[in-house]
Scaffold this active site. Structure first.
Site, PDB file in Angstrom:
ATOM      1  N   SER A 115       0.822  -1.213   0.000  1.00 55.43           N
ATOM      2  CA  SER A 115       0.000   0.000   0.000  1.00 55.43           C
ATOM      3  C   SER A 115       0.856   1.264   0.000  1.00 55.43           C
ATOM      4  O   SER A 115       1.941   1.306   0.574  1.00 55.43           O
ATOM      5  CB  SER A 115      -0.882   0.046   1.245  1.00 55.43           C
ATOM      6  OG  SER A 115      -1.649  -1.122   1.339  1.00 55.43           O
ATOM      7  N   SER A 149       2.691  -3.090   8.333  1.00 57.91           N
ATOM      8  CA  SER A 149       2.752  -3.781   9.621  1.00 57.91           C
ATOM      9  C   SER A 149       4.113  -4.438   9.775  1.00 57.91           C
ATOM     10  O   SER A 149       4.645  -5.010   8.821  1.00 57.91           O
ATOM     11  CB  SER A 149       1.670  -4.869   9.699  1.00 57.91           C
ATOM     12  OG  SER A 149       0.417  -4.324   9.406  1.00 57.91           O
ATOM     13  N   GLU A 232      -3.318 -13.678   1.679  1.00 56.13           N
ATOM     14  CA  GLU A 232      -3.476 -12.770   2.816  1.00 56.13           C
ATOM     15  C   GLU A 232      -4.883 -12.870   3.377  1.00 56.13           C
ATOM     16  O   GLU A 232      -5.106 -12.950   4.572  1.00 56.13           O
ATOM     17  CB  GLU A 232      -3.193 -11.324   2.385  1.00 56.13           C
ATOM     18  CG  GLU A 232      -3.514 -10.302   3.481  1.00 56.13           C
ATOM     19  CD  GLU A 232      -3.061  -8.886   3.155  1.00 56.13           C
ATOM     20  OE1 GLU A 232      -2.937  -8.564   1.956  1.00 56.13           O
ATOM     21  OE2 GLU A 232      -2.833  -8.116   4.103  1.00 56.13           O
ATOM     22  N   GLU A 365     -15.562  -3.492   1.555  1.00 58.91           N
ATOM     23  CA  GLU A 365     -16.290  -3.028   0.369  1.00 58.91           C
ATOM     24  C   GLU A 365     -15.667  -3.640  -0.888  1.00 58.91           C
ATOM     25  O   GLU A 365     -16.370  -4.118  -1.783  1.00 58.91           O
ATOM     26  CB  GLU A 365     -16.254  -1.499   0.277  1.00 58.91           C
ATOM     27  CG  GLU A 365     -17.049  -0.786   1.368  1.00 58.91           C
ATOM     28  CD  GLU A 365     -16.413  -0.867   2.738  1.00 58.91           C
ATOM     29  OE1 GLU A 365     -15.171  -0.843   2.822  1.00 58.91           O
ATOM     30  OE2 GLU A 365     -17.153  -0.967   3.740  1.00 58.91           O
TER      31      GLU A 365
END
Ligand SMILES: Cc1cc2nc3c(=O)[nH]c(=O)nc-3n(C[C@H](O)[C@H](O)[C@H](O)COP(=O)(O)OP(=O)(O)OC[C@H]3O[C@@H](n4cnc5c(N)ncnc54)[C@H](O)[C@@H]3O)c2cc1C
Lengths: 395, 370
Positions: A115, A149, A232, A365
């Site tokens: 990301s 993370s 994931e 979503e």
């Protein structure tokens, strides 16, 4: 043919050769890996025995009975759940030999540099650039990643970067293994809703990656990343749990132990969620049986969705049930935890941390869109970004 | 007929409070403050309570207040909900003030104290747990004893202590009084455990009068908490709409995706409904409507859930940024979740509705036939 009997025999042999009481945990894990009992469905020589995945519980049960040390998925979840299947699927022999053993044993922690500030749900729009240095053949990487993370603990990262801005966004991406000790990697803690900094911002400045650390072909990074992302989602939502395992466990226990907290209203809500948690557990179990029977069902796509919603609702109810105690929190001190823990600490922590479950690894979503389009075959919304060169997209 | 609208005076009050709060309670200073030793901003309190006179809205002029009503106080609370600023308004200017007003006719001490509260000179809080509900039994402490989960005790100079003998006013710095800060889920409304060890206080009312006064205080608190929840929900919705209009993914604003639009439209519907419920409670309290207890129970059975829902959606529709400490969304979530427990849970207030409109629970729960 490696069957259950054979696996039991090999496990007992491992335990004899490396007695739990006298063997260092890491040495035991290495021996287990070398015996092919780490993940039995992996190839021989890479921690497995080419056995059916469904037989892993046979090994786990024997080892558990012997009180053998295990690795801690809360510390190395990204390695186990995402990096490993991708390295296995797309890595060269050298890469598999180099990376899988220390990954599984827990000697090397991995993180996921996917990301970016401008590319979350629309990951394929990522802007981190990797440019080939003609002389050395190395890749020079520049850009910024975010929400990473465990970056502060990681030795290696799976990284996707743009290698060709002139083609549509899905086509110009390449997948790399990034050395987190490279001097161009800067990790800054990002504090989270829980008070801790489990995730980080990662700045990449002229990071040098040898071509030997590329996974898959140049320009094929999006395809390779799908393997990571699918795994994931399974890793986040798909763990096998006993009845009352996971988030429903602590609230059920509190309910039994603290009759003074009970009300009719809370009772009905707890029972509704208890039944949903049990049904989710059964759905996961059925999915595993389908896999074993060789008919993987599309239900897997829904598991993370259910897991996220239930985690949030159950922990939210737990805070309410606790009333006065629910108004308190264990500790807001900013620290950088050494593991990712969804169900630990107190109810307040669980409530806050679970808010991330419907965001990390693809938002709910986006996952609902995937179910609607890939499982149900519904048409996608009109898109205006598919055939445009990445460099011409609005940002 | 209940007036569910805002008057021009109320709108003016809102603008004044909003501009004060946007000057003084911006996110970075709020974040810095809540983890410091002084979560309260005394300057902000002085401006709001004293200079603007907001602390005295419920207090008649002859007792030193503004002679306004719960309707105006509700507007202040909407704005405080929008900013989640740590000021002891609900606890001191509403709950403690309302409790004292019930006693001011009989007790000169209560009348004097309420004047000090109205002027913003003194902050007083009721020494009961934040979760105490108006209809429930009044949680009693003694002048030797301990009460935990007391909101804003650290900002108070005076504690109103309900005991078996009646209601005492006890100074927080008096001998025998210890106020220990707790670690709250909602850092914007600090909680404390208060220990009394043979503390001395002024008796304001006997047991019966004390109970009635405390109930009145809690009823006003619960009724006006709905306005705080409304303001909070409204902020969350506005902020989410703003963000999803600006945030582009897939070459378009994410707010353009129908699934998100519907979620925000649904939230809007809830905010509209919460506003009606909160205004109804505020107006009932202001006019002394005989149905006040019902209006408050309905508002509390409804608005808490709306605030939590709005804050949860705010985080989800922000994506990763909503999970960070530096973005204020988490402050709203924590306040909303705590507010859902404060002054009685929705379940508690639904039970109150059941009594008030005679829709009672089954006599006893049926056991499954075996
Ligand atoms: C706790 C946590 C840990 C994380 N760890 C990592 C990590 O280790 N490595 C890593 O690379 N990333 C990590 N992430 C990042 C995560 O994958 C992204 O946050 C996520 O993909 C969403 O992206 P975004 O934050 O940019 O939100 P956005 O994409 O901006 O989304 C904002 C909102 O728009 C909605 N939306 C977007 N597109 C659509 C659509 N097409 N239809 C309907 N709605 C849409 C989203 O669902 C969301 O509600 C982590 C995130 C969290 C919260």
């Amino acid at each position: 043919m490696t069957d259950a009997t054979e696996l039991r025999r090999r496990t007992q042999e491992l335990l004899r050769a490396h007695p739990v009481a006298t063997t260092e945990p890491t040495d035991f894990l290495k021996a287990r890996f070398d015996a092919g009992l780490a993940w039995v469905h992996y190839p021989v020589g890479l921690g497995g025995l080419d056995a059916p995945r469904s037989l892993q519980p046979v090994v786990d049960a024997e080892l558990e009975a012997a009180d053998a040390p295990g690795n801690d998925p809360r510390k190395i979840g990204i390695g186990l759940g995402m990096a490993a299947p991708t390295v296995l699927g797309y890595g060269t022999d050298e890469q598999k030999q180099r990376f899988l053993r220390p990954l599984w044993v827990g000697e090397e922690v991995w993180c996921q540099l996917f990301s970016e500030p401008g590319a979350g749900s629309d990951l394929a729009a990522l802007a981190t650039r990797a440019v080939r240095d003609e002389d050395s053949g190395d890749w020079i990487v520049n850009g910024q990643k975010v929400w990473t993370s465990s970056a502060h603990l990681a030795r290696w990262a799976i990284l996707i970067a743009r290698t060709d801005p002139d083609v549509p966004k899905h086509r110009g991406i390449t997948y790399f293994i990034c050395d987190m000790t490279d001097p161009g990697v800067e990790v800054r803690p990002l504090r989270q809703i829980t008070g801790e900094a489990e995730f980080n911002e990662v700045f990449l400045t002229d990071v040098r990656i040898p071509d030997a650390h590329r996974l898959g072909a140049v320009g094929d990074g999006w395809k390779v990343a799908q393997t990571t992302l699918n795994n994931e989602r399974v890793a986040i939502g798909g763990a096998r749990i006993p009845r009352e395992g996971g988030m429903i466990g602590p609230i059920a226990q509190t309910w039994r132990e603290r009759p003074e907290l009970r009300t009719h209203d809370l009772h009905q809500r707890l029972l509704t969620l208890w039944v949903e948690a049990e049904v989710a557990r059964l759905t996961g179990e059925r999915l595993r049986q389908q896999l074993v029977a060789g008919h993987p069902g599309p239900e897997g796509a829904g598991m993370k969705l259910t897991f996220a919603r239930l985690n949030q609702e159950i922990s939210g109810l737990e805070v309410e049930l606790l009333g006065d105690e629910g108004l308190l929190y264990s500790d807001w001190t900013m620290r950088r935890p050494d593991l990712v823990d969804f169900t630990g600490r107190d109810a307040g922590y669980r409530y806050l941390r679970s808010k991330g479950n419907s965001i990390e690894g693809g938002t709910s979503e986006v996952l609902l869109n995937i179910v609607a389009e890939r499982v149900l075959g519904l048409p996608s919304e009109p898109r205006n970004d598919k055939d445009v060169a990445w460099k011409d997209l609005a940002r | 007929m209940t007036d569910l609208l805002y008057t021009e005076t109320e709108d003016d009050l809102r603008s004044a409070v909003r501009s004060l709060l946007s000057d003084r309670a911006d996110t970075p200073s709020l974040l810095a403050r809540i983890e410091s030793d002084t979560p309260y901003d005394p300057q902000l309190w002085k401006s709001l309570a004293t200079e603007m006179g907001a602390a005295g809205l419920l207090v008649p002029e002859e007792l030193g207040g503004q002679g306004a009503t719960h309707r105006e106080a509700a507007v202040v609370l909407e704005e405080l909900g929008r900013s989640v600023a740590p000021v002891p308004y609900l606890t001191s200017a509403v709950i403690a003030t309302e409790t004292l007003l019930d006693l001011a006719g009989e007790s000169a001490d209560a009348a004097e104290l309420v004047g000090a509260l109205a002027a913003g000179r003194t902050v007083a809080v009721l020494a009961v747990p934040l979760s105490a509900a108006p209809g429930g039994p009044v949680p009693l402490t003694g002048l030797t004893g301990r009460v935990t989960g007391v909101a804003d005790a650290a900002a108070a100079q005076v504690l109103l202590v309900p005991t078996a003998d009646g209601l005492y006013a006890v100074g927080t710095s008096a001998p025998g009084v210890t106020v220990d800060a707790l670690t709250p889920l909602d850092l914007t409304r600090p909680l404390a455990a208060v220990t009394f060890d043979g503390a001395a206080g002024t008796l304001l009312a006997d047991a019966a009068a004390s109970e009635a006064a405390v109930r009145r205080g809690l009823l006003a608190g619960a009724g006006l908490l709905a306005s705080e929840q409304l303001g909070l929900a409204e902020w969350c919705l506005e902020e989410t709409v703003r963000h999803t209009r600006e945030r582009h993914q897939f070459n378009r604003p994410v707010g353009g995706f129908q699934s998100l639009k519907h979620r925000m439209a649904q939230l809007w519907l809830e905010v509209v409904s919460a506003r009606a419920a909160a205004r109804n409670a505020a107006d009932a309290l202001a006019t002394g409507d005989p149905e006040t207890a019902l209006a408050v129970a309905v508002a509390q059975a409804y608005c808490g859930k709306v605030a939590v829902h709005a804050a949860e959606e705010c985080i989800q529709l922000h994506g990763g940024i909503g999970m960070t400490w530096e973005h204020p969304a988490h402050l709203y979530l924590k306040r909303a979740k705590s507010d859902a427990i404060a002054l009685g849970s929705a379940g508690h207030h639904r039970d109150a509705v059941a009594e008030l409109v005679d829709l009672r629970a089954p006599a006893k729960s049926m056991s499954p036939r075996g």
